[in-house]
Design a protein around this motif. Structure first.
Motif, PDB file in Angstrom:
ATOM      1  N   ALA A   1      -5.393   1.321 -12.326  1.00 29.53           N
ATOM      2  CA  ALA A   1      -5.616   1.800 -10.970  1.00 29.53           C
ATOM      3  C   ALA A   1      -4.307   1.835 -10.187  1.00 29.53           C
ATOM      4  CB  ALA A   1      -6.637   0.905 -10.261  1.00 29.53           C
ATOM      5  N   ILE A   2      -3.461   0.839 -10.407  1.00 26.51           N
ATOM      6  CA  ILE A   2      -2.179   0.796  -9.699  1.00 26.51           C
ATOM      7  C   ILE A   2      -1.296   1.964 -10.121  1.00 26.51           C
ATOM      8  CG2 ILE A   2      -0.090  -0.580  -9.318  1.00 26.51           C
ATOM      9  CD1 ILE A   2      -1.778  -3.080  -9.839  1.00 26.51           C
ATOM     10  N   ILE A   3      -1.248   2.230 -11.428  1.00 26.28           N
ATOM     11  CA  ILE A   3      -0.427   3.338 -11.926  1.00 26.28           C
ATOM     12  C   ILE A   3      -0.974   4.667 -11.439  1.00 26.28           C
ATOM     13  CG2 ILE A   3       0.358   4.514 -14.020  1.00 26.28           C
ATOM     14  CD1 ILE A   3       0.265   1.810 -15.433  1.00 26.28           C
ATOM     15  N   TYR A   4      -2.290   4.836 -11.518  1.00 22.54           N
ATOM     16  CA  TYR A   4      -2.902   6.093 -11.064  1.00 22.54           C
ATOM     17  C   TYR A   4      -2.665   6.300  -9.568  1.00 22.54           C
ATOM     18  CZ  TYR A   4      -6.371   9.688 -10.130  1.00 22.54           C
ATOM     19  OH  TYR A   4      -7.003  10.838  -9.731  1.00 22.54           O
ATOM     20  N   ALA A   5      -2.764   5.210  -8.792  1.00 24.78           N
ATOM     21  CA  ALA A   5      -2.548   5.312  -7.358  1.00 24.78           C
ATOM     22  C   ALA A   5      -1.134   5.781  -7.052  1.00 24.78           C
ATOM     23  CB  ALA A   5      -2.822   3.966  -6.688  1.00 24.78           C
ATOM     24  N   LYS A   6      -0.175   5.319  -7.846  1.00 24.82           N
ATOM     25  CA  LYS A   6       1.216   5.735  -7.646  1.00 24.82           C
ATOM     26  C   LYS A   6       1.399   7.211  -7.978  1.00 24.82           C
ATOM     27  CE  LYS A   6       5.689   5.675  -7.231  1.00 24.82           C
ATOM     28  NZ  LYS A   6       6.316   5.693  -5.896  1.00 24.82           N
ATOM     29  N   VAL A   7       0.823   7.650  -9.111  1.00 26.84           N
ATOM     30  CA  VAL A   7       0.998   9.037  -9.544  1.00 26.84           C
ATOM     31  C   VAL A   7       0.261   9.996  -8.622  1.00 26.84           C
ATOM     32  CG1 VAL A   7       0.557  10.673 -11.415  1.00 26.84           C
ATOM     33  CG2 VAL A   7       1.362   8.368 -11.938  1.00 26.84           C
ATOM     34  N   ALA A   8      -0.977   9.629  -8.239  1.00 25.55           N
ATOM     35  CA  ALA A   8      -1.822  10.530  -7.450  1.00 25.55           C
ATOM     36  C   ALA A   8      -1.723  10.293  -5.951  1.00 25.55           C
ATOM     37  CB  ALA A   8      -3.275  10.392  -7.884  1.00 25.55           C
ATOM     38  N   ASN A   9      -0.882   9.331  -5.539  1.00 29.89           N
ATOM     39  CA  ASN A   9      -0.732   9.001  -4.117  1.00 29.89           C
ATOM     40  C   ASN A   9      -2.073   8.619  -3.502  1.00 29.89           C
ATOM     41  OD1 ASN A   9       0.737   8.584  -1.760  1.00 29.89           O
ATOM     42  ND2 ASN A   9       0.458  10.702  -1.052  1.00 29.89           N
ATOM     43  N   ALA A  10      -2.816   7.768  -4.223  1.00 31.26           N
ATOM     44  CA  ALA A  10      -4.133   7.339  -3.777  1.00 31.26           C
ATOM     45  C   ALA A  10      -4.073   5.880  -3.321  1.00 31.26           C
ATOM     46  CB  ALA A  10      -5.154   7.504  -4.899  1.00 31.26           C
TER      47      ALA A  10
ATOM     48  N   PHE B   1       7.404  -0.331  -4.300  1.00 25.53           N
ATOM     49  CA  PHE B   1       6.844  -1.625  -3.919  1.00 25.53           C
ATOM     50  C   PHE B   1       5.487  -1.846  -4.573  1.00 25.53           C
ATOM     51  CE2 PHE B   1       4.318  -4.233  -0.911  1.00 25.53           C
ATOM     52  CZ  PHE B   1       5.065  -5.404  -0.983  1.00 25.53           C
ATOM     53  N   SER B   2       4.685  -0.768  -4.707  1.00 21.98           N
ATOM     54  CA  SER B   2       3.352  -0.907  -5.280  1.00 21.98           C
ATOM     55  C   SER B   2       3.395  -1.276  -6.754  1.00 21.98           C
ATOM     56  CB  SER B   2       2.557   0.388  -5.099  1.00 21.98           C
ATOM     57  OG  SER B   2       3.211   1.470  -5.732  1.00 21.98           O
ATOM     58  N   LEU B   3       4.400  -0.775  -7.486  1.00 23.83           N
ATOM     59  CA  LEU B   3       4.505  -1.091  -8.912  1.00 23.83           C
ATOM     60  C   LEU B   3       4.885  -2.550  -9.158  1.00 23.83           C
ATOM     61  CD1 LEU B   3       6.258   2.030 -10.498  1.00 23.83           C
ATOM     62  CD2 LEU B   3       3.855   1.385 -10.580  1.00 23.83           C
ATOM     63  N   LEU B   4       5.381  -3.233  -8.145  1.00 22.73           N
ATOM     64  CA  LEU B   4       5.722  -4.645  -8.301  1.00 22.73           C
ATOM     65  C   LEU B   4       4.482  -5.477  -8.603  1.00 22.73           C
ATOM     66  CD1 LEU B   4       7.937  -6.796  -8.130  1.00 22.73           C
ATOM     67  CD2 LEU B   4       7.501  -6.956  -5.669  1.00 22.73           C
ATOM     68  N   ALA B   5       3.307  -4.941  -8.253  1.00 24.97           N
ATOM     69  CA  ALA B   5       2.063  -5.671  -8.511  1.00 24.97           C
ATOM     70  C   ALA B   5       1.791  -5.798 -10.004  1.00 24.97           C
ATOM     71  CB  ALA B   5       0.892  -4.969  -7.825  1.00 24.97           C
TER      72      ALA B   5
ATOM     73  N   TRP C   1      14.170   7.932 -10.952  1.00 24.67           N
ATOM     74  CA  TRP C   1      14.680   6.710 -10.334  1.00 24.67           C
ATOM     75  C   TRP C   1      13.736   6.204  -9.240  1.00 24.67           C
ATOM     76  CZ3 TRP C   1      17.771   2.668 -10.533  1.00 24.67           C
ATOM     77  CH2 TRP C   1      18.057   1.982  -9.359  1.00 24.67           C
ATOM     78  N   PHE C   2      13.329   7.095  -8.346  1.00 25.39           N
ATOM     79  CA  PHE C   2      12.486   6.671  -7.231  1.00 25.39           C
ATOM     80  C   PHE C   2      11.072   6.311  -7.685  1.00 25.39           C
ATOM     81  CE2 PHE C   2      15.673   9.127  -4.745  1.00 25.39           C
ATOM     82  CZ  PHE C   2      16.069   8.105  -3.903  1.00 25.39           C
TER      83      PHE C   2
ATOM     84  N   THR D   1      -0.031  -5.296  -3.628  1.00 28.98           N
ATOM     85  CA  THR D   1       1.151  -5.894  -4.249  1.00 28.98           C
ATOM     86  C   THR D   1       1.250  -7.376  -3.920  1.00 28.98           C
ATOM     87  OG1 THR D   1       2.329  -3.793  -4.117  1.00 28.98           O
ATOM     88  CG2 THR D   1       3.665  -5.778  -4.421  1.00 28.98           C
ATOM     89  N   GLU D   2       0.999  -7.715  -2.670  1.00 27.62           N
ATOM     90  CA  GLU D   2       1.001  -9.126  -2.281  1.00 27.62           C
ATOM     91  C   GLU D   2      -0.130  -9.877  -2.962  1.00 27.62           C
ATOM     92  OE1 GLU D   2       2.842  -8.410   2.217  1.00 27.62           O
ATOM     93  OE2 GLU D   2       0.668  -8.490   1.882  1.00 27.62           O
ATOM     94  N   ALA D   3      -1.231  -9.175  -3.260  1.00 28.00           N
ATOM     95  CA  ALA D   3      -2.333  -9.796  -3.995  1.00 28.00           C
ATOM     96  C   ALA D   3      -1.889 -10.184  -5.399  1.00 28.00           C
ATOM     97  CB  ALA D   3      -3.520  -8.845  -4.061  1.00 28.00           C
ATOM     98  N   GLY D   4      -0.998  -9.362  -5.994  1.00 30.93           N
ATOM     99  CA  GLY D   4      -0.456  -9.713  -7.302  1.00 30.93           C
ATOM    100  C   GLY D   4       0.324 -11.008  -7.253  1.00 30.93           C
ATOM    101  N   ALA D   5       1.109 -11.196  -6.186  1.00 32.97           N
ATOM    102  CA  ALA D   5       1.866 -12.440  -6.032  1.00 32.97           C
ATOM    103  C   ALA D   5       0.931 -13.629  -5.830  1.00 32.97           C
ATOM    104  CB  ALA D   5       2.830 -12.310  -4.855  1.00 32.97           C
TER     105      ALA D   5
END
Length: 273
Positions: free
Chosen positions: A102-111, A10-14, A4-5, A193-197
């Motif tokens: 890169a976004i997905i990897y950053a989420k998984v690896a906390n990078a 917020f980062s995945l919203l990008a 769930w978490f 994430t804001e860059a995605g918007a």
């Protein structure tokens, strides 16, 4: 709770925002113009010998190369070379930021997403240069200009081609997109994430107002496409995080690290392994 978490991030919203921005730029019709520009920049003689270089060059600008295969075939390139080159050049879209991997990897690896974006730029450019060098030796084996299609359609298309400056000027809005996104991230103006918007809004402005190839009625279909693509990812991602959590709690990363460092403590050796 891990699953769930993992999606409440917020980062995945990008990701859906960049998906929408990319779809908008794709439907704006810049793919064909990018191919024309790549052809002019890499085929100075106009005989088609340097046209193969347009594939890696354009792939660096645009993740997917649309409509370039038939044009190469008309110039006299063998099909196996065309399809092989397109397949090998397709990862360039993931090397030039922003990219979702890169976004997905950053989420998984906390990078850091910004650091991962910057880390792929130079390797991507070097990769493109190496492909251009390889093409210089490979093209003579697969390029037969005597087999080129000399049809009226091709002749008309050549006459309608614009000058380098006219093509580049028409592509400035598209080329500015990564400049604005990366400049904003590294300038501290907004987060990834804001860059995605920002990219999404910029894509709407370029597609609807500047190029005028995207109608307002097309926006719902574009949003629906992005939602469909994001839906499949939302199913996969929680299970990825659960699997990662199981690996960490069982000490698998530490075991792998111990094994690699036990072989050698040299950075070069570890990279080669």
């Amino acid at each position: 709770s891990t699953g769930w978490f993992s999606v409440e991030s917020f980062s995945l919203l990008a990701i859906p925002l960049f998906l929408i921005a990319g779809t908008l730029m794709e439907r704006s019709g810049i793919a064909g113009a990018l191919v024309d520009l790549g052809q002019k920049l890499t085929d100075k003689e106009g005989k088609g010998r340097g046209l193969a270089n347009a594939i890696p060059v354009v792939s660096g600008f645009f993740g997917a190369l649309c409509g370039s295969g038939p044009r190469l075939e008309q110039k006299g390139y063998k099909k196996e070379f065309i399809y092989g080159l397109i397949a090998c050049s397709s990862p360039f879209g993931y090397m030039i930021p922003p990219n979702m991997n890169a976004i997905i990897y950053a989420k998984v690896a906390n990078a850091s997403v910004a650091d991962l974006f910057m880390a792929t730029v130079i390797p991507g450019i070097l990769w493109i240069i190496f492909y251009i060098i390889i093409n210089r030796f490979m093209v003579p084996k697969y390029f037969f200009p005597e087999n080129a299609v000399a049809s009226a359609t091709v002749a008309t298309e050549v006459k309608k081609q614009q000058s380098n400056w006219q093509l580049f000027r028409s592509l400035i809005p598209a080329i500015l997109m990564p400049v604005i996104i990366l400049g904003g991230i590294y300038g501290g103006v907004f987060t990834a994430t804001e860059a995605g918007a920002v990219g999404c809004l910029y894509g709407v402005i370029v597609g609807v107002c500047i190029y005028r190839t995207v109608k307002t009625r097309d926006l719902f279909d574009i949003f629906a496409t992005a939602a469909y693509q994001m839906g499949s990812l939302q199913i996969i991602f929680p299970f990825t995080m659960i699997f990662t959590r199981i690996m960490v709690t069982n000490g698998v990363p530490d075991m792998v690290t111990s094994f690699v460092t036990g072989v050698s403590d040299s950075k070069i050796v570890i990279i080669l392994i």
